[in-house]
Scaffold this motif. Sequence first.
Motif, short mmCIF file in Angstrom:
data_model
loop_
_atom_site.label_atom_id
_atom_site.label_comp_id
_atom_site.label_asym_id
_atom_site.label_seq_id
_atom_site.Cartn_x
_atom_site.Cartn_y
_atom_site.Cartn_z
N ALA A 1 0.84 -1.21 0.00
CA ALA A 1 0.00 0.00 0.00
C ALA A 1 0.87 1.26 0.00
N ASP A 2 1.96 1.26 0.77
CA ASP A 2 2.86 2.43 0.79
C ASP A 2 3.55 2.62 -0.55
N ILE A 3 3.95 1.52 -1.19
CA ILE A 3 4.60 1.62 -2.50
C ILE A 3 3.61 2.12 -3.55
N VAL A 4 2.37 1.63 -3.49
CA VAL A 4 1.33 2.09 -4.42
C VAL A 4 1.06 3.58 -4.20
N PHE A 5 1.01 4.00 -2.95
CA PHE A 5 0.80 5.41 -2.65
C PHE A 5 1.93 6.26 -3.25
N TYR A 6 3.17 5.80 -3.07
CA TYR A 6 4.32 6.53 -3.62
C TYR A 6 4.19 6.65 -5.14
N ALA A 7 3.91 5.52 -5.80
CA ALA A 7 3.82 5.52 -7.26
C ALA A 7 2.68 6.42 -7.74
N LYS A 8 1.57 6.38 -7.04
CA LYS A 8 0.42 7.20 -7.43
C LYS A 8 0.75 8.69 -7.29
N MET A 9 1.38 9.08 -6.20
CA MET A 9 1.74 10.48 -5.99
C MET A 9 2.82 10.91 -6.98
N ARG B 1 3.24 9.82 -10.05
CA ARG B 1 2.60 10.03 -11.34
C ARG B 1 1.77 11.31 -11.36
N ARG B 2 1.09 11.61 -10.28
CA ARG B 2 0.19 12.77 -10.25
C ARG B 2 0.91 14.08 -10.07
N THR B 3 1.92 14.09 -9.21
CA THR B 3 2.54 15.37 -8.85
C THR B 3 3.96 15.53 -9.39
N GLY B 4 4.55 14.45 -9.87
CA GLY B 4 5.93 14.53 -10.35
C GLY B 4 6.94 14.23 -9.26
N PHE B 5 6.47 14.11 -8.03
CA PHE B 5 7.33 13.71 -6.93
C PHE B 5 6.49 12.91 -5.95
N GLY B 6 7.12 12.04 -5.25
CA GLY B 6 6.41 11.24 -4.26
C GLY B 6 7.16 11.28 -2.95
N PRO B 7 6.46 11.01 -1.86
CA PRO B 7 7.15 10.97 -0.56
C PRO B 7 8.06 9.74 -0.49
N VAL B 8 9.35 9.98 -0.61
CA VAL B 8 10.33 8.91 -0.65
C VAL B 8 10.24 8.05 0.61
N VAL B 9 9.85 8.65 1.72
CA VAL B 9 9.69 7.89 2.96
C VAL B 9 8.68 6.77 2.76
N SER B 10 7.61 7.02 2.02
CA SER B 10 6.61 5.98 1.76
C SER B 10 7.22 4.84 0.95
N LEU B 11 8.05 5.17 -0.01
CA LEU B 11 8.69 4.12 -0.81
C LEU B 11 9.64 3.30 0.05
N VAL B 12 10.47 3.96 0.84
CA VAL B 12 11.45 3.25 1.67
C VAL B 12 10.75 2.38 2.71
N THR B 13 9.77 2.94 3.42
CA THR B 13 9.08 2.15 4.45
C THR B 13 8.25 1.05 3.80
N ILE C 1 9.11 -0.62 1.06
CA ILE C 1 10.07 -1.68 0.73
C ILE C 1 10.47 -2.43 2.00
N LEU C 2 10.75 -1.71 3.09
CA LEU C 2 11.11 -2.36 4.35
C LEU C 2 9.98 -3.24 4.87
N SER C 3 8.73 -2.77 4.75
CA SER C 3 7.59 -3.57 5.20
C SER C 3 7.43 -4.83 4.36
N VAL C 4 7.62 -4.72 3.06
CA VAL C 4 7.53 -5.90 2.19
C VAL C 4 8.61 -6.91 2.56
N ILE C 5 9.84 -6.43 2.76
CA ILE C 5 10.94 -7.33 3.14
C ILE C 5 10.64 -7.99 4.48
#
Length: 180
Positions: free
Chosen positions: A50-58, A60-72, A74-78
């Motif tokens: 869900a955090d990775i999807v949120f990052y990807a969605k933001m 695409r929409r804004t041109g930048f995403g909260p990198v913290v969401s991507l990192v956390t 990935i850590l949650s998936v691992i």
Amino acid sequence: MKKGRVLGIVELILGILLILLGLFTFLHPSSVLGGIAAVYGAIALITGIADIVFYAKMERRTGFGPVVSLVTGILSVIAGILILFNLSAGAWLVATLFPIWFLAHCISRLAQLPFTRMTSGSAAFWFSLVLNILGLVLGVLLLANPVLSILSSGWIIGAYLIALGMDSLFYALSLLSSRL
């Protein structure tokens, strides 16, 4: 609109699972370190996705995403995959590394607060802000005192999972109602 609905449905499922898991954990605290490690692994996996999807969605929409969401994410998936493939280590992870997951998840949700205010309004913003600040305090306390983490993990984790589930439900319902 379909992608926003999918995110709302993922958040809704996550919220329901977190509340059910929280209720079970709160009512049966001794089982935290035992048989439900696999369920925690699945929740970590879903939360990470869900955090990775949120990052990807933001992104695409804004041109930048909260990198913290991507990192956390990935850590949650691992963490979820590790717990699912080694359940005996999962019981140990619940007691010792769960506070780190609390901290990472709360930091991720705090990074998402501007988007929460834009999409869900002030009530969701303030609820999420207070909940995640309390989560940060709880994570630090549990990390600083592992014995406290082991002895009280069932009740603390259960109550916090219920609150996280409510946060996800609140966000999901606002996403789904704005898309209808």
